[in-house]
Design an enzyme around this catalytic site. Sequence first.
Site, PDB file in Angstrom:
ATOM      1  N   ASN A  87      34.391  42.423  80.273  1.00  0.00           N
ATOM      2  CA  ASN A  87      35.410  41.066  80.026  1.00  0.00           C
ATOM      3  C   ASN A  87      34.209  40.013  80.199  1.00  0.00           C
ATOM      4  O   ASN A  87      33.701  39.705  81.198  1.00  0.00           O
ATOM      5  CB  ASN A  87      36.269  40.789  80.142  1.00  0.00           C
ATOM      6  CG  ASN A  87      36.385  40.340  79.049  1.00  0.00           C
ATOM      7  OD1 ASN A  87      37.004  40.493  77.316  1.00  0.00           O
ATOM      8  ND2 ASN A  87      37.693  38.680  79.339  1.00  0.00           N
TER       9      ASN A  87
ATOM     10  N   HIS B  61      46.618  46.780  65.333  1.00  0.00           N
ATOM     11  CA  HIS B  61      46.688  45.524  64.816  1.00  0.00           C
ATOM     12  C   HIS B  61      46.533  45.102  62.708  1.00  0.00           C
ATOM     13  O   HIS B  61      46.666  44.119  62.367  1.00  0.00           O
ATOM     14  CB  HIS B  61      46.297  44.009  65.543  1.00  0.00           C
ATOM     15  CG  HIS B  61      47.419  44.219  66.767  1.00  0.00           C
ATOM     16  ND1 HIS B  61      45.988  43.242  67.853  1.00  0.00           N
ATOM     17  CD2 HIS B  61      48.359  44.306  67.422  1.00  0.00           C
ATOM     18  CE1 HIS B  61      47.249  43.312  68.862  1.00  0.00           C
ATOM     19  NE2 HIS B  61      48.026  44.396  68.718  1.00  0.00           N
TER      20      HIS B  61
ATOM     21  N   ALA C 133      29.899  40.913  75.721  1.00  0.00           N
ATOM     22  CA  ALA C 133      29.611  42.868  75.714  1.00  0.00           C
ATOM     23  C   ALA C 133      29.039  43.619  75.325  1.00  0.00           C
ATOM     24  O   ALA C 133      28.552  44.668  75.527  1.00  0.00           O
ATOM     25  CB  ALA C 133      30.756  42.970  74.527  1.00  0.00           C
TER      26      ALA C 133
HETATM   27  C1  BV8 Z   1      55.843  43.731  69.170  1.00  0.00           C
HETATM   28  C2  BV8 Z   1      46.767  40.148  64.054  1.00  0.00           C
HETATM   29  C3  BV8 Z   1      57.570  45.414  69.694  1.00  0.00           C
HETATM   30  C4  BV8 Z   1      47.169  38.813  63.490  1.00  0.00           C
HETATM   31  C5  BV8 Z   1      47.298  40.183  66.287  1.00  0.00           C
HETATM   32  C6  BV8 Z   1      56.970  37.219  75.818  1.00  0.00           C
HETATM   33  C7  BV8 Z   1      56.021  37.806  76.680  1.00  0.00           C
HETATM   34  C8  BV8 Z   1      54.976  39.036  76.267  1.00  0.00           C
HETATM   35  C9  BV8 Z   1      54.903  39.373  75.612  1.00  0.00           C
HETATM   36  C10 BV8 Z   1      55.888  38.605  74.477  1.00  0.00           C
HETATM   37  C11 BV8 Z   1      56.915  37.724  74.683  1.00  0.00           C
HETATM   38  N1  BV8 Z   1      57.356  37.653  73.175  1.00  0.00           N
HETATM   39  C12 BV8 Z   1      56.437  38.305  72.565  1.00  0.00           C
HETATM   40  C13 BV8 Z   1      55.956  38.874  72.976  1.00  0.00           C
HETATM   41  C14 BV8 Z   1      55.795  39.921  72.362  1.00  0.00           C
HETATM   42  C15 BV8 Z   1      54.138  39.607  71.364  1.00  0.00           C
HETATM   43  C16 BV8 Z   1      53.372  38.927  72.392  1.00  0.00           C
HETATM   44  O1  BV8 Z   1      52.868  40.098  72.846  1.00  0.00           O
HETATM   45  N2  BV8 Z   1      53.030  37.562  72.264  1.00  0.00           N
HETATM   46  C17 BV8 Z   1      52.105  37.337  73.326  1.00  0.00           C
HETATM   47  C18 BV8 Z   1      50.743  35.964  72.813  1.00  0.00           C
HETATM   48  C19 BV8 Z   1      53.226  36.589  73.699  1.00  0.00           C
HETATM   49  N3  BV8 Z   1      53.824  41.009  70.963  1.00  0.00           N
HETATM   50  C20 BV8 Z   1      54.193  41.397  69.760  1.00  0.00           C
HETATM   51  O2  BV8 Z   1      54.555  40.529  68.746  1.00  0.00           O
HETATM   52  C21 BV8 Z   1      53.580  42.574  68.997  1.00  0.00           C
HETATM   53  N4  BV8 Z   1      54.695  43.509  68.031  1.00  0.00           N
HETATM   54  O3  BV8 Z   1      55.891  43.153  70.804  1.00  0.00           O
HETATM   55  O4  BV8 Z   1      56.278  44.155  68.416  1.00  0.00           O
HETATM   56  C22 BV8 Z   1      57.165  46.643  69.926  1.00  0.00           C
HETATM   57  C23 BV8 Z   1      55.933  47.370  71.124  1.00  0.00           C
HETATM   58  C24 BV8 Z   1      56.099  47.962  71.535  1.00  0.00           C
HETATM   59  C25 BV8 Z   1      56.537  49.064  71.037  1.00  0.00           C
HETATM   60  C26 BV8 Z   1      57.543  48.660  69.535  1.00  0.00           C
HETATM   61  C27 BV8 Z   1      57.140  47.669  68.895  1.00  0.00           C
HETATM   62  C28 BV8 Z   1      52.531  41.880  67.956  1.00  0.00           C
HETATM   63  C29 BV8 Z   1      51.310  41.152  68.649  1.00  0.00           C
HETATM   64  C30 BV8 Z   1      50.394  41.723  67.212  1.00  0.00           C
HETATM   65  C31 BV8 Z   1      49.669  40.286  67.106  1.00  0.00           C
HETATM   66  N5  BV8 Z   1      48.653  39.586  65.990  1.00  0.00           N
HETATM   67  N6  BV8 Z   1      46.494  39.912  65.567  1.00  0.00           N
HETATM   68  C32 BV8 Z   1      45.233  38.907  63.147  1.00  0.00           C
HETATM   69  O5  BV8 Z   1      44.273  39.133  64.097  1.00  0.00           O
HETATM   70  O6  BV8 Z   1      45.297  37.390  62.601  1.00  0.00           O
HETATM   71  S1  BV8 Z   1      47.136  39.750  67.816  1.00  0.00           S
HETATM   72  C33 BV8 Z   1      45.750  39.177  67.948  1.00  0.00           C
HETATM   73  O7  BV8 Z   1      45.307  38.748  70.009  1.00  0.00           O
HETATM   74  C34 BV8 Z   1      44.730  39.566  68.395  1.00  0.00           C
HETATM   75  O8  BV8 Z   1      44.721  41.201  67.574  1.00  0.00           O
HETATM   76  C35 BV8 Z   1      43.307  40.263  68.349  1.00  0.00           C
HETATM   77  O9  BV8 Z   1      42.612  40.977  69.430  1.00  0.00           O
HETATM   78  C36 BV8 Z   1      45.117  39.449  70.129  1.00  0.00           C
HETATM   79  C37 BV8 Z   1      44.912  39.343  71.589  1.00  0.00           C
HETATM   80  O10 BV8 Z   1      43.741  38.747  71.375  1.00  0.00           O
HETATM   81  P1  BV8 Z   1      42.617  39.084  71.930  1.00  0.00           P
HETATM   82  O11 BV8 Z   1      41.820  40.234  71.548  1.00  0.00           O
HETATM   83  O12 BV8 Z   1      42.518  39.220  73.296  1.00  0.00           O
HETATM   84  O13 BV8 Z   1      41.919  37.580  72.034  1.00  0.00           O
HETATM   85  P2  BV8 Z   1      41.089  36.260  73.248  1.00  0.00           P
HETATM   86  O14 BV8 Z   1      40.542  35.637  72.084  1.00  0.00           O
HETATM   87  O15 BV8 Z   1      42.881  35.871  73.822  1.00  0.00           O
HETATM   88  O16 BV8 Z   1      40.441  36.901  73.961  1.00  0.00           O
HETATM   89  C38 BV8 Z   1      38.946  37.402  74.058  1.00  0.00           C
HETATM   90  C39 BV8 Z   1      38.874  37.571  75.246  1.00  0.00           C
HETATM   91  O17 BV8 Z   1      37.108  37.854  74.845  1.00  0.00           O
HETATM   92  C40 BV8 Z   1      38.949  36.898  76.133  1.00  0.00           C
HETATM   93  O18 BV8 Z   1      38.659  37.373  77.244  1.00  0.00           O
HETATM   94  C41 BV8 Z   1      37.048  36.340  76.386  1.00  0.00           C
HETATM   95  O19 BV8 Z   1      36.576  35.897  77.699  1.00  0.00           O
HETATM   96  C42 BV8 Z   1      36.579  37.510  75.726  1.00  0.00           C
HETATM   97  N7  BV8 Z   1      35.164  37.571  75.372  1.00  0.00           N
HETATM   98  C43 BV8 Z   1      34.302  36.367  74.641  1.00  0.00           C
HETATM   99  N8  BV8 Z   1      33.401  36.698  74.349  1.00  0.00           N
HETATM  100  C44 BV8 Z   1      32.872  38.002  74.562  1.00  0.00           C
HETATM  101  C45 BV8 Z   1      34.276  37.873  75.454  1.00  0.00           C
HETATM  102  N9  BV8 Z   1      34.132  39.490  76.095  1.00  0.00           N
HETATM  103  C46 BV8 Z   1      32.892  39.860  76.073  1.00  0.00           C
HETATM  104  N10 BV8 Z   1      31.846  39.895  75.696  1.00  0.00           N
HETATM  105  C47 BV8 Z   1      31.869  38.335  74.579  1.00  0.00           C
HETATM  106  N11 BV8 Z   1      30.917  37.513  74.446  1.00  0.00           N
END
Ligand code: BV8
Length: 232
Positions: A197, A105, A215
């Site tokens: 996780n 990303h 983690a």
């Molecule tokens: C794409 C950069 C086509 C920005 C980011 C409908 C259904 C399905 C998909 C889609 C849809 N509509 C649109 C889509 C596609 C979309 C998508 O997935 N949307 C989601 C919201 C539904 N995706 C895209 O647009 C991607 N592009 O699909 O292009 C394509 C595909 C394939 C091949 C070619 C073309 C682009 C997505 C990238 C977006 N950019 N980041 C920025 O960071 O500012 S995404 C953003 O979310 C971050 O990168 C982040 O890392 C990522 C995922 O979130 P997580 O890392 O999981 O973080 P989160 O807070 O959610 O979870 C944290 C976890 O850690 C939790 O589970 C928690 O319990 C745990 N945790 C917390 N503390 C701890 C811990 N674990 C262990 N120890 C701890 N201490």
Amino acid sequence: MRIVVLTGAGISAESGLATFRGEDGLWEGHHPADVATPEAFEANPTLVQRFYDERRAALTRVEPNAAHVALAQLESALGNDLYLVTQNIDDLHERGGSERVHHMHGRLRAAWCLACNERHVWEEALTDGPPCPSCHSSMLRPDIVWFGEVPYGMESIDQELADCDLFVSIGTSGVVYPAAAFVHYAIGNGKRTLELNLETSDTTSDFHESRRGPASELVPAWVEEVLSGRSG
Ligand code: BV8
């Protein structure tokens, strides 16, 4: 044994960086759609630039944690048999000692010039429109993959998932695609899968094994198991 590790915001949480999905779905006080899409950048470039400037500046105030360090130790032992791909845009894996980190990303410490298409390592703010080091125009954006944009390195990620023996997901909610589908691809190719996780994620049920905890505890323990040959 070849291992693919995917990390998400959870691996950096104990270093003090906010995860992507807080309680109220806000992320650093913003809805993702307001700051992490090309449309948002088009509509309000200053808001988006400032959002990333603040997160880039925050990097200087945090340190890698034991999970980042353990993955660097694993890289030292496994070399090219470890493929580390992260959704995170922070530099904590590198500062924890990892040398081969694949930022699917993008990265906070990189800028992309929309005039000449050059990418540059970038530490400072972008809000004031600094000149591109290559073409000197003021068209630099964060080199970060927003929603609706294509993640980096998908071909090599797919190849590594096809070639590995084990897929491990650390600290990700399994909400964002295509990263959330890596476990399905691994299972489809007959690989073993492990999730480390803090909470149950959207893809927990897809993993052969899922361990619950922070983690900074789970990752060093798992790396120790791998290095002692007790498990993958
Ligand atoms: C794409 C950069 C086509 C920005 C980011 C409908 C259904 C399905 C998909 C889609 C849809 N509509 C649109 C889509 C596609 C979309 C998508 O997935 N949307 C989601 C919201 C539904 N995706 C895209 O647009 C991607 N592009 O699909 O292009 C394509 C595909 C394939 C091949 C070619 C073309 C682009 C997505 C990238 C977006 N950019 N980041 C920025 O960071 O500012 S995404 C953003 O979310 C971050 O990168 C982040 O890392 C990522 C995922 O979130 P997580 O890392 O999981 O973080 P989160 O807070 O959610 O979870 C944290 C976890 O850690 C939790 O589970 C928690 O319990 C745990 N945790 C917390 N503390 C701890 C811990 N674990 C262990 N120890 C701890 N201490």
